[in-house]
Design a protein around this motif. Structure first.
Motif, PDB file in Angstrom:
ATOM      1  N   LEU A 132       0.819  -1.210   0.000  1.00 45.71           N
ATOM      2  CA  LEU A 132       0.000   0.000   0.000  1.00 45.71           C
ATOM      3  C   LEU A 132       0.857   1.266   0.000  1.00 45.71           C
ATOM      4  CD1 LEU A 132      -2.750  -1.042   2.573  1.00 45.71           C
ATOM      5  CD2 LEU A 132      -3.063  -0.718   0.110  1.00 45.71           C
ATOM      6  N   LEU A 133       2.059   1.155   0.558  1.00 44.04           N
ATOM      7  CA  LEU A 133       2.966   2.305   0.659  1.00 44.04           C
ATOM      8  C   LEU A 133       3.986   2.370  -0.475  1.00 44.04           C
ATOM      9  CD1 LEU A 133       3.615   2.089   4.494  1.00 44.04           C
ATOM     10  CD2 LEU A 133       2.260   3.831   3.306  1.00 44.04           C
ATOM     11  N   GLN A 134       3.985   1.395  -1.368  1.00 45.00           N
ATOM     12  CA  GLN A 134       4.978   1.334  -2.448  1.00 45.00           C
ATOM     13  C   GLN A 134       4.870   2.563  -3.344  1.00 45.00           C
ATOM     14  OE1 GLN A 134       4.975  -2.335  -4.703  1.00 45.00           O
ATOM     15  NE2 GLN A 134       5.776  -1.281  -6.495  1.00 45.00           N
ATOM     16  N   PRO A 135       5.947   3.334  -3.445  1.00 48.12           N
ATOM     17  CA  PRO A 135       5.918   4.520  -4.317  1.00 48.12           C
ATOM     18  C   PRO A 135       5.706   4.126  -5.778  1.00 48.12           C
ATOM     19  CG  PRO A 135       7.835   4.547  -2.874  1.00 48.12           C
ATOM     20  CD  PRO A 135       7.219   3.187  -2.759  1.00 48.12           C
ATOM     21  N   LYS A 136       5.099   5.044  -6.498  1.00 43.26           N
ATOM     22  CA  LYS A 136       4.901   4.919  -7.940  1.00 43.26           C
ATOM     23  C   LYS A 136       4.104   3.682  -8.343  1.00 43.26           C
ATOM     24  CE  LYS A 136       8.875   7.742  -8.960  1.00 43.26           C
ATOM     25  NZ  LYS A 136       9.982   8.008  -9.833  1.00 43.26           N
ATOM     26  N   ALA A 137       3.225   3.247  -7.474  1.00 43.56           N
ATOM     27  CA  ALA A 137       2.347   2.130  -7.835  1.00 43.56           C
ATOM     28  C   ALA A 137       1.400   2.564  -8.946  1.00 43.56           C
ATOM     29  CB  ALA A 137       1.564   1.653  -6.618  1.00 43.56           C
ATOM     30  N   VAL A 138       0.895   3.767  -8.814  1.00 42.63           N
ATOM     31  CA  VAL A 138      -0.013   4.320  -9.819  1.00 42.63           C
ATOM     32  C   VAL A 138       0.496   5.720 -10.155  1.00 42.63           C
ATOM     33  CG1 VAL A 138      -2.388   4.922 -10.353  1.00 42.63           C
ATOM     34  CG2 VAL A 138      -1.918   2.976  -8.857  1.00 42.63           C
ATOM     35  N   GLY A 139       1.166   5.828 -11.275  1.00 48.46           N
ATOM     36  CA  GLY A 139       1.812   7.095 -11.601  1.00 48.46           C
ATOM     37  C   GLY A 139       2.897   7.360 -10.578  1.00 48.46           C
ATOM     38  N   GLU A 140       2.860   8.516  -9.975  1.00 47.97           N
ATOM     39  CA  GLU A 140       3.845   8.867  -8.953  1.00 47.97           C
ATOM     40  C   GLU A 140       3.391   8.454  -7.551  1.00 47.97           C
ATOM     41  OE1 GLU A 140       6.973  10.266  -9.404  1.00 47.97           O
ATOM     42  OE2 GLU A 140       6.484   9.733 -11.468  1.00 47.97           O
ATOM     43  N   TRP A 141       2.160   8.017  -7.435  1.00 50.39           N
ATOM     44  CA  TRP A 141       1.553   7.795  -6.130  1.00 50.39           C
ATOM     45  C   TRP A 141       1.534   6.338  -5.717  1.00 50.39           C
ATOM     46  CZ3 TRP A 141      -3.524  11.158  -6.244  1.00 50.39           C
ATOM     47  CH2 TRP A 141      -3.165  12.508  -6.228  1.00 50.39           C
ATOM     48  N   ASN A 180      -4.403  19.067  -6.152  1.00 54.87           N
ATOM     49  CA  ASN A 180      -3.996  17.697  -5.844  1.00 54.87           C
ATOM     50  C   ASN A 180      -2.543  17.639  -5.389  1.00 54.87           C
ATOM     51  OD1 ASN A 180      -6.463  16.446  -6.381  1.00 54.87           O
ATOM     52  ND2 ASN A 180      -5.986  16.175  -8.540  1.00 54.87           N
ATOM     53  N   ALA A 181      -1.664  18.363  -6.079  1.00 56.03           N
ATOM     54  CA  ALA A 181      -0.240  18.377  -5.717  1.00 56.03           C
ATOM     55  C   ALA A 181      -0.042  18.973  -4.330  1.00 56.03           C
ATOM     56  CB  ALA A 181       0.561  19.147  -6.763  1.00 56.03           C
ATOM     57  N   ARG A 182      -0.749  20.067  -4.049  1.00 55.84           N
ATOM     58  CA  ARG A 182      -0.622  20.695  -2.723  1.00 55.84           C
ATOM     59  C   ARG A 182      -1.100  19.750  -1.635  1.00 55.84           C
ATOM     60  NH1 ARG A 182      -4.612  24.895  -1.803  1.00 55.84           N
ATOM     61  NH2 ARG A 182      -5.435  23.689  -0.081  1.00 55.84           N
ATOM     62  N   TRP A 183      -2.269  19.139  -1.836  1.00 54.78           N
ATOM     63  CA  TRP A 183      -2.800  18.212  -0.840  1.00 54.78           C
ATOM     64  C   TRP A 183      -1.870  17.020  -0.657  1.00 54.78           C
ATOM     65  CZ3 TRP A 183      -8.635  17.892  -2.548  1.00 54.78           C
ATOM     66  CH2 TRP A 183      -9.307  19.005  -2.076  1.00 54.78           C
ATOM     67  N   HIS A 184      -1.290  16.535  -1.752  1.00 51.47           N
ATOM     68  CA  HIS A 184      -0.366  15.401  -1.645  1.00 51.47           C
ATOM     69  C   HIS A 184       0.846  15.786  -0.798  1.00 51.47           C
ATOM     70  CE1 HIS A 184       2.942  12.737  -2.986  1.00 51.47           C
ATOM     71  NE2 HIS A 184       2.018  11.835  -2.757  1.00 51.47           N
ATOM     72  N   THR A 185       1.400  16.960  -1.053  1.00 49.87           N
ATOM     73  CA  THR A 185       2.552  17.431  -0.283  1.00 49.87           C
ATOM     74  C   THR A 185       2.193  17.565   1.198  1.00 49.87           C
ATOM     75  OG1 THR A 185       3.460  18.572  -2.199  1.00 49.87           O
ATOM     76  CG2 THR A 185       4.220  19.310  -0.032  1.00 49.87           C
ATOM     77  N   GLU A 186       1.013  18.087   1.466  1.00 50.31           N
ATOM     78  CA  GLU A 186       0.581  18.310   2.854  1.00 50.31           C
ATOM     79  C   GLU A 186       0.315  17.011   3.606  1.00 50.31           C
ATOM     80  OE1 GLU A 186      -2.839  20.816   2.404  1.00 50.31           O
ATOM     81  OE2 GLU A 186      -1.635  22.599   2.001  1.00 50.31           O
ATOM     82  N   THR A 187      -0.019  15.939   2.894  1.00 47.47           N
ATOM     83  CA  THR A 187      -0.453  14.707   3.573  1.00 47.47           C
ATOM     84  C   THR A 187       0.445  13.507   3.305  1.00 47.47           C
ATOM     85  OG1 THR A 187      -1.918  14.088   1.733  1.00 47.47           O
ATOM     86  CG2 THR A 187      -2.877  15.437   3.500  1.00 47.47           C
ATOM     87  N   GLN A 188       1.533  13.686   2.593  1.00 49.24           N
ATOM     88  CA  GLN A 188       2.338  12.529   2.194  1.00 49.24           C
ATOM     89  C   GLN A 188       2.966  11.777   3.364  1.00 49.24           C
ATOM     90  OE1 GLN A 188       5.318  13.847  -0.537  1.00 49.24           O
ATOM     91  NE2 GLN A 188       6.195  15.338   0.879  1.00 49.24           N
ATOM     92  N   ASP A 189       3.111  12.431   4.504  1.00 52.29           N
ATOM     93  CA  ASP A 189       3.698  11.762   5.666  1.00 52.29           C
ATOM     94  C   ASP A 189       2.646  11.241   6.647  1.00 52.29           C
ATOM     95  OD1 ASP A 189       6.297  12.218   4.743  1.00 52.29           O
ATOM     96  OD2 ASP A 189       6.325  14.224   5.637  1.00 52.29           O
ATOM     97  N   ARG A 190       1.393  11.353   6.289  1.00 55.44           N
ATOM     98  CA  ARG A 190       0.320  10.871   7.163  1.00 55.44           C
ATOM     99  C   ARG A 190       0.412   9.355   7.256  1.00 55.44           C
ATOM    100  NH1 ARG A 190      -3.810  13.229   9.454  1.00 55.44           N
ATOM    101  NH2 ARG A 190      -5.833  12.219   9.674  1.00 55.44           N
ATOM    102  N   PRO A 191       0.395   8.795   8.448  1.00 50.29           N
ATOM    103  CA  PRO A 191       0.514   7.345   8.611  1.00 50.29           C
ATOM    104  C   PRO A 191      -0.637   6.591   7.937  1.00 50.29           C
ATOM    105  CG  PRO A 191       0.811   8.466  10.718  1.00 50.29           C
ATOM    106  CD  PRO A 191       0.335   9.497   9.743  1.00 50.29           C
ATOM    107  N   LEU A 192      -0.327   5.420   7.430  1.00 47.57           N
ATOM    108  CA  LEU A 192      -1.298   4.586   6.734  1.00 47.57           C
ATOM    109  C   LEU A 192      -2.548   4.362   7.582  1.00 47.57           C
ATOM    110  CD1 LEU A 192      -2.195   2.760   4.398  1.00 47.57           C
ATOM    111  CD2 LEU A 192      -0.843   0.913   5.450  1.00 47.57           C
ATOM    112  N   GLU A 193      -2.379   4.093   8.861  1.00 51.52           N
ATOM    113  CA  GLU A 193      -3.525   3.833   9.735  1.00 51.52           C
ATOM    114  C   GLU A 193      -4.475   5.025   9.767  1.00 51.52           C
ATOM    115  OE1 GLU A 193      -0.220   3.613  10.868  1.00 51.52           O
ATOM    116  OE2 GLU A 193      -0.185   1.505  10.261  1.00 51.52           O
TER     117      GLU A 193
END
Length: 172
Positions: free
Chosen positions: A39-48, A92-105
């Motif tokens: 679930l955390l694997q980078p670039k699974a779908v595009g860059e995400w 989308n880019a801003r939200w991704h930057t703001e939340t990229q370190d949010r824990p999976l749980e």
């Protein structure tokens, strides 16, 4: 949001609820069996990662809940996706930057929690509330049913296709 209400059948409350439940079940099925690492694997779908997609979907659905709250209170939603001519890629880019370190749980909690809120709003709104063409300029002459579709189950279906393609390509 494009003016797609002309000639388009507007779903009933029960159909909206069913679409929300069906799309969520399909997405959960689409990620079933993936480990936290996958679930955390980078670039699974595009860059995400898949986690990023779940966070993305949660944020957009939270925008929907915010819209429903504002409509209920007779106020115009502002900011986020409710600015004139929103730049969705930048948002989308801003939200991704703001939340990229949010824990999976926490992402999973948000993902499930926002859907509960959406379902609660659908249950509370009348058929007329959901299906009536909205004349407020900021709602672009669209019924709430159209907003719900675009910000939730249609959006999930779009990303589910990408997740399924990644899983098929990688054998995960």
């Amino acid at each position: 949001m494009a003016d797609r209400s002309i000639g388009e059948r507007i779903m009933t409350k029960q159909e909206i609820r069913s679409a929300l439940e069906t799309s969520r079940a399909a997405l959960l099925d689409g990620i079933d069996g993936l480990s936290p690492e996958q679930l955390l694997q980078p670039k699974a779908v595009g860059e995400w990662s898949v986690r990023d997609i779940l966070q993305h979907l949660s944020l957009w659905e939270a925008e929907l809940v915010r819209l429903l709250v504002h409509v209920d209170q007779g106020r115009k939603a502002v900011g986020g996706s409710f600015v004139p001519n929103p730049d969705f890629d930048s948002l989308n880019a801003r939200w991704h930057t703001e939340t990229q370190d949010r824990p999976l749980e926490r992402v999973l909690e948000d993902f499930h929690g926002v859907r509960r809120q959406t379902l609660r709003w659908v249950d509370e709104l009348s058929e007329d509330d959901l299906r009536r063409i909205r004349r407020e300029a900021w709602l672009h002459n669209q019924p709430l049913a159209r907003w719900i579709a675009e910000y939730s189950y249609e959006h999930e279906a779009e990303h589910l296709q990408a997740v399924r393609a990644w899983r098929q390509a990688t054998g995960t």
